[in-house]
Design a protein around this motif. Structure first.
Motif, PDB file in Angstrom:
ATOM      1  N   LEU A  58       0.811  -1.219   0.000  1.00 50.40           N
ATOM      2  CA  LEU A  58       0.000   0.000   0.000  1.00 50.40           C
ATOM      3  C   LEU A  58       0.845   1.270   0.000  1.00 50.40           C
ATOM      4  CD1 LEU A  58      -2.817  -1.077   2.507  1.00 50.40           C
ATOM      5  CD2 LEU A  58      -2.774  -1.255   0.005  1.00 50.40           C
ATOM      6  N   TRP A  59       2.017   1.220   0.615  1.00 48.76           N
ATOM      7  CA  TRP A  59       2.896   2.400   0.595  1.00 48.76           C
ATOM      8  C   TRP A  59       3.328   2.708  -0.833  1.00 48.76           C
ATOM      9  CZ3 TRP A  59       2.429   5.053   4.752  1.00 48.76           C
ATOM     10  CH2 TRP A  59       2.334   4.439   6.004  1.00 48.76           C
ATOM     11  N   LYS A  60       3.726   1.670  -1.540  1.00 42.58           N
ATOM     12  CA  LYS A  60       4.189   1.848  -2.924  1.00 42.58           C
ATOM     13  C   LYS A  60       3.088   2.421  -3.793  1.00 42.58           C
ATOM     14  CE  LYS A  60       6.444  -0.637  -6.714  1.00 42.58           C
ATOM     15  NZ  LYS A  60       6.958  -1.964  -7.176  1.00 42.58           N
ATOM     16  N   ASP A  61       1.850   2.004  -3.551  1.00 42.30           N
ATOM     17  CA  ASP A  61       0.708   2.511  -4.326  1.00 42.30           C
ATOM     18  C   ASP A  61       0.577   4.032  -4.200  1.00 42.30           C
ATOM     19  OD1 ASP A  61       0.121  -0.064  -5.060  1.00 42.30           O
ATOM     20  OD2 ASP A  61      -1.579  -0.290  -3.691  1.00 42.30           O
ATOM     21  N   GLN A  62       1.018   4.581  -3.085  1.00 47.75           N
ATOM     22  CA  GLN A  62       0.916   6.026  -2.846  1.00 47.75           C
ATOM     23  C   GLN A  62       2.239   6.751  -3.110  1.00 47.75           C
ATOM     24  OE1 GLN A  62      -1.927   7.705  -2.135  1.00 47.75           O
ATOM     25  NE2 GLN A  62      -2.993   5.746  -2.381  1.00 47.75           N
ATOM     26  N   GLY A  63       3.198   6.039  -3.707  1.00 45.28           N
ATOM     27  CA  GLY A  63       4.486   6.657  -3.990  1.00 45.28           C
ATOM     28  C   GLY A  63       5.312   6.905  -2.744  1.00 45.28           C
ATOM     29  N   LEU A  64       5.114   6.053  -1.732  1.00 47.89           N
ATOM     30  CA  LEU A  64       5.805   6.210  -0.458  1.00 47.89           C
ATOM     31  C   LEU A  64       6.577   4.944  -0.097  1.00 47.89           C
ATOM     32  CD1 LEU A  64       2.894   7.787   1.649  1.00 47.89           C
ATOM     33  CD2 LEU A  64       4.807   9.024   0.601  1.00 47.89           C
ATOM     34  N   LYS A  65       7.534   5.123   0.762  1.00 48.37           N
ATOM     35  CA  LYS A  65       8.252   4.017   1.385  1.00 48.37           C
ATOM     36  C   LYS A  65       8.261   4.294   2.872  1.00 48.37           C
ATOM     37  CE  LYS A  65      12.731   1.660   1.551  1.00 48.37           C
ATOM     38  NZ  LYS A  65      14.122   1.648   1.022  1.00 48.37           N
ATOM     39  N   ALA A  66       7.988   3.279   3.680  1.00 53.44           N
ATOM     40  CA  ALA A  66       7.909   3.499   5.124  1.00 53.44           C
ATOM     41  C   ALA A  66       9.029   2.780   5.860  1.00 53.44           C
ATOM     42  CB  ALA A  66       6.564   3.013   5.659  1.00 53.44           C
ATOM     43  N   GLU A  67       9.586   3.470   6.855  1.00 48.79           N
ATOM     44  CA  GLU A  67      10.538   2.880   7.785  1.00 48.79           C
ATOM     45  C   GLU A  67       9.916   2.938   9.170  1.00 48.79           C
ATOM     46  OE1 GLU A  67      14.297   4.845   7.487  1.00 48.79           O
ATOM     47  OE2 GLU A  67      14.698   4.063   5.461  1.00 48.79           O
TER      48      GLU A  67
END
Length: 327
Positions: A58-67
């Motif tokens: 889901l992060w990738k779908d929003q153009g994000l990467k989470a740590e």
């Protein structure tokens, strides 16, 4: 009830060292995705949506990467948000006085929790039995909240006990070693104590206060990037509905992220009332969520953590949550 500034600053400094971050809000990974640094508490409430977001991409779908970084309680995450070491975090109801006092914003309600208890050593069978005894509690948390509520219901106050401020892990070890007589704490940490003290007494519970709601929430700094907030809220909403539709898989994902036995997550999830995103949007629109927050605000005024009850819309981004759902 208020966590001292010195203790809070020192504790968050330790947590900050554990954060694998070089900056916040706007970092970009090699694939061009913006990196968000997200704090959580190692339980089903705090970790399940983050585990699902990873599992479902889901992060990738929003153009994000989470740590992700683990914290022991909500107040430490609020401090990390304020110092720029964290972009987003998760807090329980006992820490909601912090966004209410302007130190953060609520971007999404997660669930309604019923995991908090006042526990006592074997043989102490009531809250009144704790009179004059040592009671450990992580201040500014939901453990402190349930302790205050239970004392008031029993016709007592903090003056009737010897309150010992401790971080959550210290409460666990101190209770197990018999160094304190009682504690205000929550599951799954209480399960850790029960492994050594199976005959402990649960003398009060948030279940005893069904006239109150105990929401937990995801938070951002008081000043943050609105566009990024909208993307993060969208991730949380999609993960929330996936959790509702796939409860068993959600438990599996959470157990995997936390690296703990699945049975422990099952037990922890039993203390949670999950709500669909549509339901949360509806309850935001009709004022129900504001009512939950106002009720907690009144509690925090009574404990001295707030001087007055602030309008919920000054720290709950209800419009942001609603708009994200409609996109």
């Amino acid at each position: 009830m208020r966590l001292s500034q010195r203790a809070l600053t020192a504790a968050v400094a330790v947590s900050a060292l554990a954060l694998s971050v070089t900056g916040c809000s706007g970092d970009s990974s090699s694939d061009g995705a913006s990196t968000v640094h997200f704090g959580y508490i190692s339980d089903y409430n705090g970790a399940s949506l983050l585990a699902i977001a990873d599992k479902q991409g889901l992060w990738k779908d929003q153009g994000l990467k989470a740590e992700y970084s683990t914290f022991t309680n909500g107040p430490l995450q609020i401090q990390a948000l304020g110092s720029g070491n964290l972009d987003y975090g998760y807090i329980g109801p006992g820490a909601l006085w912090l966004p209410a006092s302007g130190k953060a914003k609520i971007i999404a309600i997660n669930t309604l929790g019923r995991a908090d208890r006042v526990i006592a050593q074997p043989g102490i069978t009531s809250v009144k039995g704790l009179k004059g005894k040592k009671v450990g509690v992580p201040e500014g948390t939901s453990g402190a909240m349930v302790l205050d509520l239970a004392l008031k219901k029993a016709g007592m106050s903090e003056k009737d006990i010897e309150k010992v401020p401790m971080d959550p892990s210290t409460v666990v070890s101190a209770f197990a070693a018999g160094q304190i007589d009682g504690a205000g704490l929550w599951y799954p940490l209480i399960d850790n104590i029960k492994a050594k003290k199976p005959e402990l007494e649960e003398v009060a519970s948030t279940e005893d206060f069904k006239d109150r709601a105990f929401p937990n929430a995801f938070v951002s700094p008081a000043k943050s990037d609105a566009k990024q907030d909208a993307k993060v809220v969208k991730v949380l909403q999609k993960a929330n509905d996936w959790r509702a539709a796939h409860p068993d898989e959600a438990i599996d994902a959470t157990a995997s992220l936390l690296k703990i036995d699945r049975a422990k997550v099952v037990a922890d999830a039993a203390n949670v009332e999950a709500l669909s995103t549509a339901d949360l949007v509806a309850r935001t629109g009709d004022g129900t969520v504001d009512g939950w927050l106002d009720g907690l605000g009144e509690f925090f005024v009574n404990t001295g953590q707030l001087k007055k009850v602030p309008a919920a819309d000054t720290y709950y981004e209800g419009d942001l949550y609603t708009k994200a759902f409609k996109k």
